[in-house]
Design an enzyme around this catalytic site. Sequence first.
Site, PDB file in Angstrom:
ATOM      1  N   GLU A 166       2.653   4.994  -4.151  1.00 30.20           N
ATOM      2  CA  GLU A 166       2.604   5.903  -5.312  1.00 30.20           C
ATOM      3  C   GLU A 166       3.916   6.694  -5.505  1.00 30.20           C
ATOM      4  OE1 GLU A 166      -1.045   4.473  -4.077  1.00 30.20           O
ATOM      5  OE2 GLU A 166       0.194   5.799  -2.871  1.00 30.20           O
ATOM      6  N   ASP A 168       0.846  -1.189   0.000  1.00 27.49           N
ATOM      7  CA  ASP A 168       0.000   0.000   0.000  1.00 27.49           C
ATOM      8  C   ASP A 168       0.886   1.246   0.000  1.00 27.49           C
ATOM      9  OD1 ASP A 168      -2.245   1.604   0.212  1.00 27.49           O
ATOM     10  OD2 ASP A 168      -2.575   1.219   2.347  1.00 27.49           O
ATOM     11  N   ASP A 217      -9.185   4.139  -1.553  1.00 23.30           N
ATOM     12  CA  ASP A 217     -10.022   4.701  -0.490  1.00 23.30           C
ATOM     13  C   ASP A 217     -11.302   5.283  -1.060  1.00 23.30           C
ATOM     14  OD1 ASP A 217      -7.949   3.980   1.114  1.00 23.30           O
ATOM     15  OD2 ASP A 217      -7.189   6.001   1.446  1.00 23.30           O
TER      16      ASP A 217
END
Length: 928
Positions: free
Chosen positions: A453, A450, A573
């Site tokens: 990015e 997670d 999300d």
Amino acid sequence: MFSPSSSLSLSSLYVVLVLVSCFNGGYSSVPTRIGKGYRLIFAEETTDGGFIGHLQVKQKNHIYGPDVPLLQLYVKHETEDRLRVHITDAEKQRWEVPYNLLPRDQPPALKQTIGRSRKNPITVSEIAGSELIFSYTADPFSFAVKRKSNGQTLFNSSSYGSDSFGEMVFKDQYLEISTQLPKDASLYGLGENTQPHGIKLYPNDPYTLYTTDVSAINLNTDLYGSHPVYMDLRNVGGEPYAHAVLLLNSNGMDVFYRGNSLTYKVIGGVFDFYFFSGPTPLGVVDQYTSFIGRPAPMPYWSLGFHQCRWGYHNLSVVEDVVENYRKAQIPLDVIWNDDDHMDGHKDFTLNPVNYPRPKLLAFLDKIHSIGMKYIVIIDPGIGVNSSYGVYQRGIANDVFIKYDGEPYLAQVWPGAVNFPDFLNPKTVSWWGDEIRRFHELVPVDGLWIDMNEASNFCSGKCTIPKGKICPSGTGPGWICCLDCKNITKTRWDDPPYKINASGLQVPIGFKTIATSAVHYNGVLEYDAHSLYGFSQAIATHKALQGLEGKRPFILSRSTYVGSGRYAAHWTGDNKGTWEDLKYSITTVMNFGIFGVPMVGADICGFYPAPTEELCNRWIEVGAFYPFSRDHANYYSPRQELYQWESVTKSAQNALGMRYKLLPYLYTLNYMAHTSGAPIARPLFFSFPAYEECYGLSTQFLLGSSLMVSPVLEQGKTSVKALFPPGSWYSVFDMTQTIVSKGQYFTLDAPLNVVNVHLYQNTILPMQQGGMISKEARMTPFTLIVTFPAGASEAQAKGNLYLDNDELPEMKLGNGYSTYVDLYATVKEGSMKIWSEVQEGKFALDQGWKIEKVTLLGLGGSVDTSGLEINGSPVANGALNVELSSVEQIHLQDDDEGQGKKSLMVQISGLNLYVGKNFDMSMKMGTQG
């Protein structure tokens, strides 16, 4: 995981930046013309059968920087259905997606001495391949790609006659190229973003590609992944033709789609275009994944249901969740931990108080013994802590991204962190060793990567503050507490053209790694930014596969072209709203096109609290996502499916069907791995000539034939669903039949009901379901065979793939797999069904049997004395075989189809081995 920009819409950030003018580098959909393009001054064939040329700038200008004066053009038909057009600086090497990350052919080496003196006049020429034709105009240079079979222009960069774009531009930090488009072209792709208008690209919506930790609630915004590929579907005189265009470039870009044109504005790299000829949507994805990498094989259990939450504070809570699912009789295969299991949010650690290792190992022994699995999260940021072994070994091996010669300092959940540089081979080895060490500590079954990015709670150049604790341990953990200064001193931090980052033109280094930071071999973060999650997935996949030789399972938030070869994805999300439920279908379908078919959204929404009604409807959709997981935020109330009695009932119904469909889903996973075919896909994949479904974003197919038509609006107890022409059968009540001319039907959909229909001409393998995939997998098979309702002559096909799902490779020929083709016909008053088995030993060793065959849509009546199995007559009731039939109910509009009858026929009590060829026939009486 919650993130800095997840708690609110980005509209409150950098609002003033919207006012930046276009000419000074601001995002604008208003077309501008920069310069007069290039002219072709030299061209020749290459020894590998390609074409090389040199392009000279016609008139220099300094908008967004100086022009690259001389370009190299390389064109090659790489396969029958793939054309490459590569344009770069002819005199200097430029950044490209690393060839070791995404393997492909290298273009010819740059030529320092070029044939400028050649005076051969070049006007228009073309280079034909098997399916595509490349043509060019020399001055000003432009190129076009046409379909050979019908002459249709697929891509045309000429600005002649266009008022929406200018000539090609190629500067160090600004590249622009456009194509004309017919207005009736339907485009799909260019992600990742949340598309409020559905799956079809919408003219003048912004499409920015730059991996960003921005909550998926932000519409038309660059989200976690970058996929610069689009599919173009056109209907030409009733004939559908699809193709795809990939611009293989990892730099940030804005893509402007105006309906009649599409323009790329890219802040670095090269033009490396790949054109895939199709002409079917499935053919396009097959060709695309053949190039970027086939989707990863998934273990069987990963197709079961998953439960996660950020905020399972200790092990006893996790144990209660598993027990409550069992008590509620809701299927569950995998239990997850967000970072609650960690010691101070640090990767590869255990909290000794809340997750003591002896108790956790005992829990894992218990769930592993029944076939359940356990997955935990890993974020890339490694806590800066001199007593933390993972960090110590990272420093010793020099694995971190650098700024001014030191590891770049950022902040994520542990506080101050450094980011591993996955472009560095030493980092890949170190990462693999840390995963091995952690697996020895906790035998996890997969990893969730997670925040990759990469996400940073701070921006710029930061230092650890003296005299205060950072983070303090109170309040939200995503507030930056390092001492930071903005970095604007380099052109990499402040490029001349501002992409529409985060939907608001924030600086490209905002809340991520500074773009002037340096990777292995001097590679700039500016160039490699959108590859971070992709490179981490490759390293993680290599590590997991090396552990025990088992098939890895990895879930990654950030993705790039080719990520599907290594990882699954979830849509990030999202919000517990009806709108987000609807958007999830578009995103899931898009990722099938991107070559990442194992995808799903957080069921019931990540935050805030969903309503009970919404959670009912969401599990009815989510039970049919390829990746099916309920996940919630730390600050949300508990939303496991058993929390509401009504949701429990909906989950039992929808997940109960999913678990019966597991052999079908697993076969779709095999088809994805071998041909790229999406698991969940838009209806136009199966009905490309039916234009009504080109923009349909509220229904989807699993495979080619199973259609899900969910309720997506509050308070509704019916759903208006589009049925392409043909016969459709409800899988929940197979007596229910819809015969459609291509029209909408209104279907009953009480709170606990989801409508799922199976199309004609299909053979669907099912099992009896269960509470866990390991148990469901060993139950007897049923084959559902569908014919056009009442047809006197028809055929149906299906297939089934079975293997040892722990093996890394998903293929035939290893002794641990079986593949079955299934066929059925109705003709001349008889029905026949048979199988053709490849490598049946594995299925025979497992003892798998077909116990029942259900035939849908048969016309006439059944001759109970006319049943033959493997050439031998079988009387009704003999050998426990029973044959029964019931007339089906046709849902029609008005008087359409009145008088037409069809039967559901069931043959039960069978004892047919899946691993052996069988044939069965039955005589049919005439319709009375």
